[in-house]
Design a protein around this motif. Structure first.
Motif, short mmCIF file in Angstrom:
data_model
loop_
_atom_site.label_atom_id
_atom_site.label_comp_id
_atom_site.label_asym_id
_atom_site.label_seq_id
_atom_site.Cartn_x
_atom_site.Cartn_y
_atom_site.Cartn_z
N ALA A 4 -27.95 -0.83 41.43
CA ALA A 4 -26.84 -0.27 42.20
C ALA A 4 -27.29 0.16 43.59
CB ALA A 4 -26.24 0.92 41.46
N THR A 5 -28.54 0.59 43.74
CA THR A 5 -29.00 1.17 45.00
C THR A 5 -29.99 0.31 45.78
OG1 THR A 5 -30.75 2.36 43.85
CG2 THR A 5 -28.64 3.51 44.16
N ARG A 6 -30.48 -0.76 45.16
CA ARG A 6 -31.44 -1.61 45.86
C ARG A 6 -31.63 -2.91 45.10
NH1 ARG A 6 -37.43 0.08 44.36
NH2 ARG A 6 -37.07 0.64 42.19
N SER A 7 -32.29 -3.85 45.76
CA SER A 7 -32.63 -5.11 45.11
C SER A 7 -33.97 -5.57 45.67
CB SER A 7 -31.54 -6.15 45.35
OG SER A 7 -31.25 -6.29 46.71
N ARG A 8 -34.60 -6.49 44.94
CA ARG A 8 -35.93 -6.97 45.35
C ARG A 8 -36.09 -8.41 44.93
NH1 ARG A 8 -41.63 -4.13 43.89
NH2 ARG A 8 -41.10 -3.05 45.81
N VAL A 9 -36.92 -9.13 45.70
CA VAL A 9 -37.40 -10.45 45.32
C VAL A 9 -38.91 -10.46 45.56
CG1 VAL A 9 -36.96 -11.51 47.58
CG2 VAL A 9 -37.09 -12.94 45.55
N GLU A 10 -39.62 -11.09 44.63
CA GLU A 10 -41.07 -11.23 44.74
C GLU A 10 -41.40 -12.71 44.63
OE1 GLU A 10 -42.65 -8.86 41.55
OE2 GLU A 10 -41.73 -7.03 42.32
N THR A 11 -42.26 -13.19 45.51
CA THR A 11 -42.69 -14.59 45.49
C THR A 11 -44.20 -14.62 45.72
OG1 THR A 11 -42.20 -14.78 47.85
CG2 THR A 11 -40.49 -15.52 46.33
N ILE A 12 -44.77 -15.79 45.48
CA ILE A 12 -46.19 -16.00 45.74
C ILE A 12 -46.30 -16.80 47.03
CG2 ILE A 12 -48.35 -16.99 44.89
CD1 ILE A 12 -47.32 -14.85 43.01
N GLU A 13 -47.02 -16.26 48.00
CA GLU A 13 -47.22 -16.94 49.27
C GLU A 13 -48.69 -16.84 49.65
OE1 GLU A 13 -44.43 -15.54 52.19
OE2 GLU A 13 -42.77 -15.65 50.77
N GLY A 14 -49.33 -17.98 49.81
CA GLY A 14 -50.75 -17.99 50.14
C GLY A 14 -51.60 -17.32 49.08
N GLY A 15 -51.18 -17.43 47.83
CA GLY A 15 -51.93 -16.83 46.73
C GLY A 15 -51.69 -15.35 46.53
N GLU A 16 -50.86 -14.75 47.35
CA GLU A 16 -50.58 -13.31 47.26
C GLU A 16 -49.12 -13.08 46.87
OE1 GLU A 16 -52.85 -10.82 47.85
OE2 GLU A 16 -54.36 -12.40 48.10
N ILE A 17 -48.87 -11.99 46.15
CA ILE A 17 -47.49 -11.61 45.82
C ILE A 17 -46.88 -10.93 47.04
CG2 ILE A 17 -45.98 -10.24 44.35
CD1 ILE A 17 -48.11 -10.44 42.16
N VAL A 18 -45.72 -11.42 47.46
CA VAL A 18 -44.99 -10.84 48.58
C VAL A 18 -43.75 -10.15 48.02
CG1 VAL A 18 -43.77 -11.32 50.74
CG2 VAL A 18 -45.84 -12.61 50.15
N PHE A 19 -43.61 -8.86 48.32
CA PHE A 19 -42.48 -8.05 47.86
C PHE A 19 -41.51 -7.87 49.01
CE2 PHE A 19 -46.38 -6.69 45.78
CZ PHE A 19 -46.03 -6.67 44.44
N ARG A 20 -40.23 -8.11 48.75
CA ARG A 20 -39.20 -7.87 49.77
C ARG A 20 -38.10 -7.03 49.14
NH1 ARG A 20 -40.63 -13.34 50.38
NH2 ARG A 20 -41.44 -13.87 52.44
#
Length: 149
Positions: free
Chosen positions: A77-93
């Motif tokens: 309800a108050t936020r959302s997130r997506v996580e992906t792997i980029e260059g071998g690292e987890i990127v949190f947005r």
């Protein structure tokens, strides 16, 4: 015409009744894109309205061999997130709630899955609700279920 339930705001009204059963199986990127766009827009619009009865939905897309993940995230309800792997690292947005965030998460997810698989057949997924007593009955992306489901 149906009346809006009390408390619905313009953003939710815009997406009311847009979620339809997805294609039985996403065999190409077009059907996958359609399914994920509908699902993410629905979750982003609906969860703020359903809080506190439904607090959050976590989703995970994994490669067919189920090693690691391709993209994962949640809508609350108050936020959302997506996580992906980029260059071998987890990127949190992280994003604020709302449909604009769902559109960004959709674009990021679509880019990530295309790097990981030639077609949607190379992907699996699972999803779950974050708190009891809520229970997620089904999330339809048109992908095969992960063994983690």
């Amino acid at each position: 015409m149906l009346a809006d339930p009390p408390g619905w705001h313009d953003e939710s009204r815009r997406y009311r009744r847009m979620w339809f059963p997805s294609d039985p199986k996403a065999t190409d990127w077009e059907s996958f894109d359609r399914n994920v766009q509908r699902l993410f827009a629905s979750l982003a619009a609906d969860l703020p309205m359903l809080h506190p009865h439904a607090t959050g939905i976590v989703w995970v897309i994994v490669p067919a061999d189920e090693q690691g993940f391709v993209a994962q995230g949640w809508f609350e309800a108050t936020r959302s997130r997506v996580e992906t792997i980029e260059g071998g690292e987890i990127v949190f947005r992280d994003f604020p709630p709302g449909v604009a965030a769902a559109e960004e998460i959709n674009a990021i997810t679509r880019a990530a899955v295309r790097v990981a698989a030639e077609t949607p057949n190379g992907l699996r997924y699972y999803a779950f609700g974050t708190a009891k007593p809520q229970r997620l009955m089904d999330v339809r992306l048109g992908l095969a279920d992960s063994v983690d489901r």
